[in-house]
Design a protein around this motif. Sequence first.
Motif, short mmCIF file in Angstrom:
data_model
loop_
_atom_site.label_atom_id
_atom_site.label_comp_id
_atom_site.label_asym_id
_atom_site.label_seq_id
_atom_site.Cartn_x
_atom_site.Cartn_y
_atom_site.Cartn_z
N GLN A 226 0.82 -1.21 0.00
CA GLN A 226 0.00 0.00 0.00
C GLN A 226 0.86 1.26 0.00
OE1 GLN A 226 -2.63 1.01 3.43
NE2 GLN A 226 -4.26 0.44 2.01
N ALA A 227 0.47 2.23 -0.83
CA ALA A 227 1.11 3.54 -0.82
C ALA A 227 0.21 4.50 -0.05
CB ALA A 227 1.32 4.03 -2.25
N VAL A 228 0.78 5.20 0.93
CA VAL A 228 0.03 6.19 1.71
C VAL A 228 0.60 7.57 1.38
CG1 VAL A 228 -0.67 6.94 4.02
CG2 VAL A 228 -0.24 4.50 3.55
N ALA A 229 -0.30 8.52 1.10
CA ALA A 229 0.15 9.87 0.73
C ALA A 229 0.48 10.70 1.96
CB ALA A 229 -0.94 10.57 -0.08
N TYR A 230 1.59 11.43 1.88
CA TYR A 230 1.93 12.46 2.87
C TYR A 230 2.10 13.76 2.09
CZ TYR A 230 2.79 9.04 6.56
OH TYR A 230 2.64 8.06 7.51
N ASP A 231 1.35 14.78 2.49
CA ASP A 231 1.39 16.03 1.73
C ASP A 231 2.20 17.11 2.45
OD1 ASP A 231 -0.10 14.88 -0.23
OD2 ASP A 231 -1.99 15.82 0.34
N VAL A 232 2.98 17.83 1.68
CA VAL A 232 3.82 18.91 2.22
C VAL A 232 3.44 20.20 1.50
CG1 VAL A 232 6.20 19.69 2.57
CG2 VAL A 232 5.70 17.22 2.51
N PRO A 233 3.02 21.23 2.24
CA PRO A 233 2.68 22.49 1.58
C PRO A 233 3.92 23.21 1.07
CG PRO A 233 2.47 22.72 3.97
CD PRO A 233 2.85 21.29 3.70
N PRO A 235 4.85 26.84 -0.07
CA PRO A 235 4.40 28.22 -0.20
C PRO A 235 5.19 28.97 -1.27
CG PRO A 235 5.83 28.01 1.72
CD PRO A 235 5.71 26.64 1.11
N GLY A 236 4.49 29.77 -2.06
CA GLY A 236 5.18 30.68 -2.97
C GLY A 236 5.61 31.93 -2.22
N TYR A 237 6.51 32.69 -2.83
CA TYR A 237 6.98 33.93 -2.21
C TYR A 237 6.03 35.07 -2.57
CZ TYR A 237 9.78 38.09 -1.32
OH TYR A 237 10.21 39.31 -0.88
N ALA A 238 5.54 35.75 -1.54
CA ALA A 238 4.68 36.93 -1.72
C ALA A 238 3.47 36.65 -2.60
CB ALA A 238 5.50 38.10 -2.28
N THR A 239 2.87 35.48 -2.42
CA THR A 239 1.66 35.12 -3.16
C THR A 239 0.92 34.08 -2.30
OG1 THR A 239 0.79 33.96 -5.11
CG2 THR A 239 3.03 33.42 -4.47
N PRO A 240 -0.40 34.07 -2.37
CA PRO A 240 -1.10 33.04 -1.60
C PRO A 240 -0.93 31.63 -2.17
CG PRO A 240 -2.67 34.49 -2.74
CD PRO A 240 -1.31 35.06 -2.96
N THR A 241 -0.48 31.52 -3.42
CA THR A 241 -0.34 30.19 -4.01
C THR A 241 0.50 29.28 -3.11
OG1 THR A 241 -0.55 31.03 -6.26
CG2 THR A 241 0.48 28.85 -5.99
N THR A 242 -0.08 28.18 -2.70
CA THR A 242 0.63 27.19 -1.90
C THR A 242 0.37 25.83 -2.53
OG1 THR A 242 0.31 28.58 0.05
CG2 THR A 242 0.96 26.30 0.43
N ASN A 243 1.37 25.34 -3.22
CA ASN A 243 1.22 24.09 -3.97
C ASN A 243 1.45 22.88 -3.07
OD1 ASN A 243 0.42 25.14 -6.43
ND2 ASN A 243 2.52 25.38 -7.18
N ASN A 244 1.37 21.69 -3.66
CA ASN A 244 1.47 20.47 -2.87
C ASN A 244 2.61 19.59 -3.35
OD1 ASN A 244 0.70 18.68 -0.89
ND2 ASN A 244 -0.76 17.59 -2.20
N LEU A 245 3.36 19.10 -2.40
CA LEU A 245 4.34 18.05 -2.67
C LEU A 245 3.79 16.78 -2.03
CD1 LEU A 245 7.08 16.78 -3.46
CD2 LEU A 245 8.05 17.79 -1.38
N ARG A 246 3.49 15.79 -2.85
CA ARG A 246 2.93 14.54 -2.32
C ARG A 246 4.01 13.46 -2.30
NH1 ARG A 246 -3.16 12.83 -3.39
NH2 ARG A 246 -3.30 14.26 -1.60
N LEU A 247 4.32 13.00 -1.11
CA LEU A 247 5.35 11.96 -0.93
C LEU A 247 4.66 10.67 -0.50
CD1 LEU A 247 7.98 14.10 1.06
CD2 LEU A 247 7.93 13.63 -1.40
N TRP A 248 5.03 9.57 -1.14
CA TRP A 248 4.40 8.28 -0.85
C TRP A 248 5.22 7.48 0.15
CZ3 TRP A 248 -0.41 8.00 -2.58
CH2 TRP A 248 -0.76 8.68 -3.76
N SER A 249 4.51 6.88 1.08
CA SER A 249 5.14 6.01 2.06
C SER A 249 4.59 4.60 1.88
CB SER A 249 4.82 6.54 3.46
OG SER A 249 5.49 5.78 4.44
N SER A 250 5.42 3.59 2.01
CA SER A 250 4.95 2.22 1.78
C SER A 250 4.53 1.55 3.07
CB SER A 250 6.03 1.39 1.09
OG SER A 250 7.17 1.28 1.91
N LYS A 251 3.56 0.71 2.96
CA LYS A 251 2.96 0.07 4.12
C LYS A 251 2.42 -1.28 3.66
CE LYS A 251 -0.62 1.21 7.27
NZ LYS A 251 -1.80 1.99 7.56
N ALA A 252 2.42 -2.26 4.56
CA ALA A 252 1.84 -3.55 4.19
C ALA A 252 0.35 -3.35 3.93
CB ALA A 252 2.05 -4.55 5.31
#
Length: 833
Positions: A226-233, A235-252
């Motif tokens: 199983q892949a479980v998602a971990y999300d990391v915000p 932030p852009g500089y001087a803008t509200p845009t905050t994108n997502n970095l999705r890192l997968w963790s493995s699990k039985a």
Amino acid sequence: GAASIPEPQRAAWQKHTVKSFEDQDGFEREVVRHVETTLARSLFNCDEKAAYAATSLAFRDRLITDWNKTQQQQTYSDAKRVYYLSLEFLMGRALDNAMLNVGLKDTAKAGLADLGFRIEDIITQENDAALGNGGLGRLAACFLDSLASLNYPAWGYGLRYRYGIFKQEIIDGYQVEVPDYWLDFNPWEFPRHDVTVDIQFYGNVRKSTDANGKNVSVWEGGEVVQAVAYDVPIPGYATPTTNNLRLWSSKASGGEFDFQKFNNGDYESSVADQQRAETISAVLYPNDNLERGKELRLKQQYFWVAASLYDIVRRFKKSRRGWSEFPEQVAIQLNDTHPTLAIVELQRILVDVEGLEWDQAWTIVTNTFGYTNHTVLPEALEKWPVGLLQNLLPRHLQIIFDINLFFLQQVEKKFPEDRDMLRRVSIVEESQPKMIRMAYLAIVGSHKVNGVAELHSDLIQTTIFKDFVAIYGPDKFTNVTNGVTPRRWLHQANPRLSELIASKCGGNGFLTDLTNLNKLEQFLDDKDFRKEWAEIKYANKVRLAKHIKSTLGVTVNPAALFDIQVKRIHEYKRQQMNIFGVIHRYLTLKKMSPEERKKQLPRVSIFGGKAAPGYWMAKQIIHLINSVGSVVNNDADIGDLLKVIFLEDYNVSKAEIICPASDISEHISTAGTEASGTSNMKFVLNGGLIIGTCDGANIEITRETGENNIFLFGNLSEDVEDLRHAHTYGSHAIDSDLDIVFQEIEKGTFGTPHDFGALISAVRQHGDYYLVSDDFHSYIETHRLVDESYRNQDEWVSKCITAVARMGFFSSDRCINEYAESIWNVEPLPIKE
Ligand code: F55
């Protein structure tokens, strides 16, 4: 889809929507609240770790609001998204970056002081997120910063390694690797236990027919992780845009334990299954520019690629568009060949799962992907044994064979009768064992292929991928010269210089349009400006000198010329040439009379970088540097005239201290081997000059900043082949100065000569593949010019200011805009408040 609140109840939500702090008072309230409630501690029990935790939670809360807004608006607008697939994201620390991007660092500084803490002590509590090896991983991190700062709808996809790149200790002059367990407290990630994907491995393929009588392939059996998602915000500089970095963790899969085995009392085997599953995302492979064909590495690649594609396809399907529109909604960039299986996986999803015809699916696939190459070194080009793929991913291997078949048919049409061409370009190398050439698969499955600096992009088109240029034409290949984010690498790392620049360039606009740096040239003759410039450099050197004193116990003179080479240790990067040059300088000083010595310019030669644990030669280089240091640094004849420093555990947060402190930095790879280099850009941006070869981005730095403001030396890439040939087949006399250096090492001046035998015989006996001897004379001469130039401080400072003023091109913002325009076809989507 996820449940949403019905219209009549939404007013209640809006009334209570979280408002984040705006001022010092609000910040302090949030910090105290987090200490007292989230951490369940008090003012009687708050150390720097707790203050870091509370501060980062306060800023995290702020980011989340913008992050949610960004994700909602990006989804609602239905705009095309970029997905950046990288096995490495070398992020470094997040708190300082978050504070600066939301423009509240001063507020936090005052607030923390009011609560009894110094902000630097708090920032440095954070572990680096060191999920990468070097330039490739850090480039991915700079790109995320630029994508968010430029308001592009973009996600990063990677692996959530439990252990990042190892920590380096130097014990008795040798590198020792220590595991990097960085996750004990990480406020920047959000586990999404509801976002999981089952990933299949092994098993076999059964041919069958569907309800309509169509032939289909069914991949069945094997095992599931199983892949479980971990999300990391992000932030852009001087803008509200905050994108997502999705890192997968493995699990039985099936939860904590395999219940059946567990209930049958088969505890050991059930725990073993669980551990085997968790091993997939356990550790980052510590090799840079070397591929080693391990099954676990292939498992990591497929696990991450399959989870990411499932996620991307799932998101696309919510838009209820037809498959042909997929490439209008989705651009996927492959950071090197590590994610190349994504091409095969998308083809598999479209054909086997969604029932599209092969050709229709393939058009979608190729229009979706772009591939970035980062190296021409043959040992770094990924190849996987067919047997390994057959076993782990049987259906994918079939698809690869089919892709290859159709590709070769196309080549055959264009180059009839050219059997050798077919052999050369085949995705399947007909070796023993047969190998899948991942770079070729990446080229065939993408619509654009790019190199990372002009010379490198030319080289790939004329050497390793030449045949593919003939097949597809030149338009499929392009260059996007690398860049670095000026937020982290100037504003954050060098706040005083950033402030001085802002005062001359009309505010902080240069941080979002780096070409504004060119305004600095108007102030070249401004006395006060120059004085402050020089003072800032000096203060940054004092800071590094303190770090050296506290970590190594060596005193260095901040008035000396600081000469720095920090990067992964690799023979092609030629740290060995640097240390041979240092020995030459030492011998020259030793020969001088005390009077003559007094006239010499003091120097501090600083090295830093990790060697891959299995790279024996690189470890020998580290040992030689440290051995030379212990002799030179304790030689009373030499004193301050020469110090040799090896900084332990070079990483992103150390680079933030090091880059602002150079007078000169070394980028001295054998011409044609360093694809781009990015620390060269960071050092110049911080007002240091470069000594370098005509390689990678050094060439473009020279073009932009002017050849008087860089110290170039050495043979050119077009001469490398002939020189190597001459070493092997001609007589190979080594440089006389280098020979003197070797003789000194062999005398035992720097410890047991035998320890360094391999470094010497690589040059003397084994063909000097990296041309150390060929370049040594011009290297030493150029260092003489550096000394001479540095003595004239007026001239030196002018060069530095001029160079910084002309560095605008090397922002990762420029680079990302080029990708967006020429590869991804995406537009920014500004987020509304
Ligand atoms: C990591 C793992 C593998 Cl299997 C292969 C390579 C690497 C790696 O770390 N490569 C790397 O860092 N390459 C560098 O990429 C930079 C960004 O494009 C370039 O500036 C640099 O020249 C190149 O060596």
